[in-house]
Design a protein around this motif. Sequence first.
Motif, PDB file in Angstrom:
ATOM      1  N   THR A  61      36.946  31.324  37.868  1.00 58.81           N
ATOM      2  CA  THR A  61      37.426  31.572  39.194  1.00 58.81           C
ATOM      3  C   THR A  61      38.668  30.886  39.510  1.00 58.81           C
ATOM      4  O   THR A  61      39.580  31.672  40.065  1.00 58.81           O
ATOM      5  CB  THR A  61      36.458  31.217  40.221  1.00 58.81           C
ATOM      6  OG1 THR A  61      35.071  31.921  39.831  1.00 58.81           O
ATOM      7  CG2 THR A  61      36.621  31.623  41.518  1.00 58.81           C
ATOM      8  N   LYS A 103      41.702  32.758  37.598  1.00 64.32           N
ATOM      9  CA  LYS A 103      41.998  33.972  38.377  1.00 64.32           C
ATOM     10  C   LYS A 103      42.819  33.575  39.714  1.00 64.32           C
ATOM     11  O   LYS A 103      43.811  34.366  39.832  1.00 64.32           O
ATOM     12  CB  LYS A 103      40.531  34.634  38.652  1.00 64.32           C
ATOM     13  CG  LYS A 103      40.861  35.695  39.761  1.00 64.32           C
ATOM     14  CD  LYS A 103      39.489  36.240  40.185  1.00 64.32           C
ATOM     15  CE  LYS A 103      39.562  37.055  41.240  1.00 64.32           C
ATOM     16  NZ  LYS A 103      38.294  37.715  41.862  1.00 64.32           N
ATOM     17  N   GLU A 104      42.442  32.640  40.390  1.00 64.54           N
ATOM     18  CA  GLU A 104      43.326  32.279  41.397  1.00 64.54           C
ATOM     19  C   GLU A 104      44.428  31.687  41.337  1.00 64.54           C
ATOM     20  O   GLU A 104      45.675  32.210  41.988  1.00 64.54           O
ATOM     21  CB  GLU A 104      42.438  31.433  42.408  1.00 64.54           C
ATOM     22  CG  GLU A 104      41.239  31.715  43.140  1.00 64.54           C
ATOM     23  CD  GLU A 104      40.381  30.683  43.653  1.00 64.54           C
ATOM     24  OE1 GLU A 104      40.454  29.409  43.595  1.00 64.54           O
ATOM     25  OE2 GLU A 104      39.317  31.120  44.513  1.00 64.54           O
ATOM     26  N   ASP A 153      37.047  40.417  38.523  1.00 70.90           N
ATOM     27  CA  ASP A 153      35.853  39.665  38.789  1.00 70.90           C
ATOM     28  C   ASP A 153      35.192  39.422  37.369  1.00 70.90           C
ATOM     29  O   ASP A 153      35.405  40.569  36.489  1.00 70.90           O
ATOM     30  CB  ASP A 153      35.122  40.298  39.867  1.00 70.90           C
ATOM     31  CG  ASP A 153      35.523  40.295  41.028  1.00 70.90           C
ATOM     32  OD1 ASP A 153      35.884  39.332  41.475  1.00 70.90           O
ATOM     33  OD2 ASP A 153      35.574  41.508  41.669  1.00 70.90           O
TER      34      ASP A 153
END
Length: 237
Positions: free
Chosen positions: A94, A97-98, A106
């Motif tokens: 996560t 991804k950011e 996702d």
Amino acid sequence: MSIFMLSDPHLSLTADKPMDVFGARWENYLEKLEMNWKNTVGSGDTVVIPGDISWGMGLDTATEDLTFINALPGRKIIGKGNHDYWWQTMKKLTAFKEEIMADSIDFLFNNAYLCENFIISGTRGWMLDSNYSDEDLKIVNREAGRLRLSLEEAKKLKASSPNAEIVVFLHYPPSFGGIICRQIVDVMLEYGVKRCFYGHIHSINPELLDRRADGIEIFCVSADLLGFKPMKLNPLS
């Protein structure tokens, strides 16, 4: 809005891993994949990719591949494959991804997603063997446990969307050549799963693939077997 599927893109924009050594169908596969994807998938659609996304050995060497996927139309739900060595904990994925601003991606990891009239669940699975070693048995039992966690989350989503079909995505086939992964299939049967999609298999006549595992319909969606064109997930007939 539609749901599509395509496994095993085996991207190698950073890693030196040419795929055409695996046959002529892999020649210029990146260009074919990009063109077919853009001609098939709309911005409001979702594509499930159950594994073998990138040959990158770490997040740094997988960045370009995931950036490429992120830039393609639609939302992407990505599962882990046996070659996804870059895969990390959900917290690290996560954060990554950011960091790379991959807003359209996702990760399918002990969870589930409601997409239109489908609930997307799954795990990696494990290789098939009629007689697992002790070590392989530990792995397949762990994967069955992860599938159960995912299906528990799917069950919660179905409580508020009772007409949605729970669909399982694995990387490894749950059945091949008549050998069934009992641990994985039994979990799917317990939760009433009717269809399962997987990847991992390449360079084979699709007619030779198992079509069912104890009554569950199973389909291989490896990129090369689909002609590098995402396949639409249609409602049960």
